[in-house]
Design a protein around this motif. Sequence first.
Motif, mmCIF file in Angstrom:
data_model
loop_
_atom_site.group_PDB
_atom_site.id
_atom_site.type_symbol
_atom_site.label_atom_id
_atom_site.label_comp_id
_atom_site.label_asym_id
_atom_site.label_seq_id
_atom_site.Cartn_x
_atom_site.Cartn_y
_atom_site.Cartn_z
ATOM 1 N N TRP A 1 79.975 41.620 64.196
ATOM 2 C CA TRP A 1 80.348 40.840 63.001
ATOM 3 C C TRP A 1 80.023 41.584 61.715
ATOM 4 C CZ3 TRP A 1 83.607 38.211 65.296
ATOM 5 C CH2 TRP A 1 83.355 37.688 66.575
ATOM 6 N N GLU A 2 79.083 42.537 61.872
ATOM 7 C CA GLU A 2 78.815 43.419 60.724
ATOM 8 C C GLU A 2 80.034 44.338 60.563
ATOM 9 O OE1 GLU A 2 75.110 45.630 61.279
ATOM 10 O OE2 GLU A 2 76.022 47.249 60.075
ATOM 11 N N ALA A 3 80.476 44.907 61.689
ATOM 12 C CA ALA A 3 81.611 45.835 61.642
ATOM 13 C C ALA A 3 82.891 45.140 61.188
ATOM 14 C CB ALA A 3 81.818 46.467 63.014
ATOM 15 N N SER A 4 83.116 43.939 61.678
ATOM 16 C CA SER A 4 84.388 43.264 61.378
ATOM 17 C C SER A 4 84.429 42.733 59.953
ATOM 18 C CB SER A 4 84.596 42.099 62.343
ATOM 19 O OG SER A 4 83.615 41.111 62.092
ATOM 20 N N GLY A 5 83.253 42.663 59.329
ATOM 21 C CA GLY A 5 83.203 42.156 57.955
ATOM 22 C C GLY A 5 82.936 40.660 57.897
ATOM 23 N N HIS A 6 82.785 40.011 59.065
ATOM 24 C CA HIS A 6 82.574 38.563 59.040
ATOM 25 C C HIS A 6 81.215 38.178 58.458
ATOM 26 C CE1 HIS A 6 86.051 38.435 61.759
ATOM 27 N NE2 HIS A 6 86.178 37.184 61.369
ATOM 28 N N LEU A 7 80.182 39.026 58.695
ATOM 29 C CA LEU A 7 78.866 38.661 58.165
ATOM 30 C C LEU A 7 78.862 38.676 56.649
ATOM 31 C CD1 LEU A 7 76.207 40.299 60.507
ATOM 32 C CD2 LEU A 7 76.480 37.890 59.943
ATOM 33 N N GLU B 1 83.683 24.928 59.371
ATOM 34 C CA GLU B 1 84.576 24.536 58.278
ATOM 35 C C GLU B 1 83.902 23.442 57.444
ATOM 36 O OE1 GLU B 1 87.491 25.871 57.689
ATOM 37 O OE2 GLU B 1 88.289 26.658 59.570
ATOM 38 N N ILE B 2 83.984 23.582 56.144
ATOM 39 C CA ILE B 2 83.346 22.600 55.274
ATOM 40 C C ILE B 2 84.210 21.367 55.119
ATOM 41 C CG2 ILE B 2 82.459 22.215 52.911
ATOM 42 C CD1 ILE B 2 80.966 24.109 54.894
ATOM 43 N N THR B 3 85.505 21.590 55.094
ATOM 44 C CA THR B 3 86.388 20.432 54.959
ATOM 45 C C THR B 3 87.364 20.405 56.125
ATOM 46 O OG1 THR B 3 87.743 21.800 53.549
ATOM 47 C CG2 THR B 3 86.314 20.210 52.443
ATOM 48 N N PRO B 4 86.833 20.121 57.330
ATOM 49 C CA PRO B 4 87.775 19.993 58.441
ATOM 50 C C PRO B 4 88.588 18.720 58.238
ATOM 51 C CG PRO B 4 85.587 19.323 59.124
ATOM 52 C CD PRO B 4 85.482 19.740 57.695
ATOM 53 N N GLY C 1 81.748 38.787 54.638
ATOM 54 C CA GLY C 1 82.871 38.224 53.861
ATOM 55 C C GLY C 1 83.558 37.002 54.421
ATOM 56 N N PHE C 2 83.094 36.459 55.566
ATOM 57 C CA PHE C 2 83.833 35.330 56.138
ATOM 58 C C PHE C 2 83.273 34.030 55.571
ATOM 59 C CE2 PHE C 2 85.033 32.624 59.927
ATOM 60 C CZ PHE C 2 86.385 32.694 59.672
ATOM 61 N N SER C 3 83.665 33.757 54.345
ATOM 62 C CA SER C 3 83.059 32.608 53.684
ATOM 63 C C SER C 3 84.092 31.856 52.858
ATOM 64 C CB SER C 3 81.913 33.075 52.798
ATOM 65 O OG SER C 3 82.382 34.069 51.916
ATOM 66 N N ASP C 4 83.729 30.623 52.531
ATOM 67 C CA ASP C 4 84.594 29.783 51.699
ATOM 68 C C ASP C 4 83.929 29.556 50.342
ATOM 69 O OD1 ASP C 4 86.640 29.429 53.453
ATOM 70 O OD2 ASP C 4 85.881 27.547 54.286
ATOM 71 N N PHE D 1 82.539 20.171 37.963
ATOM 72 C CA PHE D 1 82.061 20.828 39.189
ATOM 73 C C PHE D 1 80.990 21.879 38.881
ATOM 74 C CE2 PHE D 1 86.397 19.456 40.259
ATOM 75 C CZ PHE D 1 86.178 18.818 41.468
ATOM 76 N N SER D 2 80.151 22.141 39.886
ATOM 77 C CA SER D 2 79.170 23.238 39.772
ATOM 78 C C SER D 2 79.905 24.577 39.874
ATOM 79 C CB SER D 2 78.164 23.135 40.920
ATOM 80 O OG SER D 2 78.834 23.429 42.141
ATOM 81 N N LYS D 3 79.176 25.662 39.695
ATOM 82 C CA LYS D 3 79.753 27.001 39.915
ATOM 83 C C LYS D 3 80.012 27.159 41.418
ATOM 84 C CE LYS D 3 78.986 29.634 35.999
ATOM 85 N NZ LYS D 3 80.343 29.618 35.533
ATOM 86 N N ILE D 4 80.893 28.103 41.736
ATOM 87 C CA ILE D 4 81.218 28.322 43.146
ATOM 88 C C ILE D 4 80.092 29.068 43.860
ATOM 89 C CG2 ILE D 4 82.736 29.682 44.659
ATOM 90 C CD1 ILE D 4 85.038 28.970 42.758
ATOM 91 N N LYS D 5 79.768 28.582 45.066
ATOM 92 C CA LYS D 5 78.840 29.327 45.937
ATOM 93 C C LYS D 5 79.605 29.697 47.199
ATOM 94 C CE LYS D 5 75.036 26.576 44.988
ATOM 95 N NZ LYS D 5 74.651 25.343 45.535
ATOM 96 N N GLN D 6 79.426 30.928 47.688
ATOM 97 C CA GLN D 6 80.111 31.325 48.921
ATOM 98 C C GLN D 6 79.318 30.817 50.121
ATOM 99 O OE1 GLN D 6 83.420 32.664 47.318
ATOM 100 N NE2 GLN D 6 83.151 32.872 49.509
ATOM 101 N N PHE D 7 80.008 30.250 51.102
ATOM 102 C CA PHE D 7 79.338 29.692 52.285
ATOM 103 C C PHE D 7 79.901 30.359 53.531
ATOM 104 C CE2 PHE D 7 79.442 26.671 55.790
ATOM 105 C CZ PHE D 7 78.100 26.344 55.904
ATOM 106 N N ASN D 8 79.043 31.039 54.318
ATOM 107 C CA ASN D 8 79.521 31.734 55.517
ATOM 108 C C ASN D 8 79.875 30.734 56.619
ATOM 109 O OD1 ASN D 8 79.480 33.272 58.148
ATOM 110 N ND2 ASN D 8 79.237 34.923 56.672
ATOM 111 N N LEU D 9 81.020 30.957 57.236
ATOM 112 C CA LEU D 9 81.566 29.977 58.179
ATOM 113 C C LEU D 9 81.124 30.176 59.624
ATOM 114 C CD1 LEU D 9 85.283 29.753 57.011
ATOM 115 C CD2 LEU D 9 83.404 28.242 56.479
ATOM 116 N N MET D 10 80.326 31.221 59.865
ATOM 117 C CA MET D 10 79.963 31.460 61.261
ATOM 118 C C MET D 10 78.817 30.548 61.709
ATOM 119 S SD MET D 10 80.451 35.307 62.439
ATOM 120 C CE MET D 10 79.431 36.069 61.230
#
Length: 494
Positions: free
Chosen positions: A106-112, A238-241, A114-117, A175-184
């Motif tokens: 997941w480090e290599a694939s970029g998910h750790l 997912e935050i908003t399934p 960048g996989f965030s909302d 709204f508050s400022k955007i925070k990135q949330f990892n989906l894994m």
Amino acid sequence: MKETKKTVDTKKKDTEKSKKTTTPKVETPESTSPLTMDKLTALCKGRGFVFAGSEIYGGLANTWDYGPLGVLLKNNIKAAWWKKFVTESEHNVGLDSAILMNPKTWEASGHLAGFSDPLMDCKGCKTRHRADQLIEDYISRKKKNFVVAGKSNEELEKYIAENKIPCPHCGKSDFSKIKQFNLMFKTFQGVDEDTASVVYLRPETAQGIFVNFKNIARSTRVKVPFGVAQIGKSFRNEITPGKFIFRVREFEQMELEFFCKPDTDLEWFSYWKDFCHKWLLGLGIKDENLKLRDHDKEELSHYSKATTDFEFKFPFGWGELWGIADRTDYDLKCHQKVSGENMEYLDPVTNEKFIPYVVEPSLGVERLFLASLCNAYEEETVGDNDTRVVLKFHPTLAPYKVAIFPLQKKGEVGEMADKLYADLRKHFSCTYDTAGSIGKRYRRQDEIGTPYCITVDFESLEDNAVTIRDRDTMEQVRVKIADLKAWLDDKLVY
Ligand code: GAP
């Protein structure tokens, strides 16, 4: 295939008060009212396609259990995909890789990283929202033009503020400022719950294919271009399934990673786009329910040269069904860099060495499940004052292919029907119904999409034949029992 009797009187009503010795005759259906998500969820629950997860404990938000009919439909979807993408393919082989993978994957694939909302909190009612979805809902409501993909957090915040996009919960726009949330989904392997034992539930099946690229090339006789197909569970926090089973946290993907020579990728991209389109049409998905949407430059992922989404017209609007991406050599290169393993392929004919490019059609089982149900659903008026709900599934997707109705529960007719049921279920997914009039039994099967209903009546004792009624046309034919298997094989071939 022998048909001993064909019913041609399509004007005759499928009377529920059937004559004693024969099967009721045919109606003429006419399509009526449109499908809503409420109708669909009620049908799915009522007929055993999909139940809310852990229901007796008050449920667990957005988890779903697939009932007796749901599991059949799901398995049929997966079998249809596997048949056309693997068994019948001259290019592709299969794989079943582990859900838990070394975290370096997941480090290599970029998910750790960048996989965030992008998440924002509403300061008014404290609910949490995805900034990109707030904007997407707003632009589709207001019919505005704005490409969300590729925008920075600052740009998203600015657009929301400038357009005063309201919170869907309380209506305020604060709204508050955007925070990135990892989906894994994170968990621990082994007894220690420390950072060294952290593992992730895979968010896509694709990476299991990339890390096995060399194993497959080495252990099989495949040569580039070739594809590796996999069906398996993926997990995203997912935050908003929502929208029923459209966006869920636990789902299955059917993914193909197609490895080809650099510079041939765009040709293969177009080949697989066309192949996937034809596969959907071949499963009875109506073309008017499909839209192919090419990603423009801004929307493309950083690794992708071209991406097309197949969108489906769900009752709530157009939504992504299937993503097809030209992923270039990005993934194999990343894995080569992080693992230190050489991912080059040696062309046995030209002796050229290269890292293959990858074209990836990636489809969610649940998305196609939902699309198949929506696509198949019809409400029809039949005759003067009757209606029916019918799921006009392609026969290969239908949970039951055949329903058997004895006109009489017991006695010789019942025995004959029992025997027929025992024989046919060795070959086809069958069900058996003895309750109520034949007309009512037809309606029950229509509602779950059974393409053929077979009635064993008193005449059957004499002519060793049964009446088969077609779900869509409602026409009936008389077929000898001895010819039944061949007749059904012919109709159900995929
Ligand atoms: N390997 C590429 C990949 O995973 P994606 O667009 O994130 O790409 C591919 O997902 C497909 O998986 C989607 O087109 C959709 O059919 C399905 N999918 C993705 N997220 C999903 C979710 N939360 N619930 C259900 N299906 C989902």
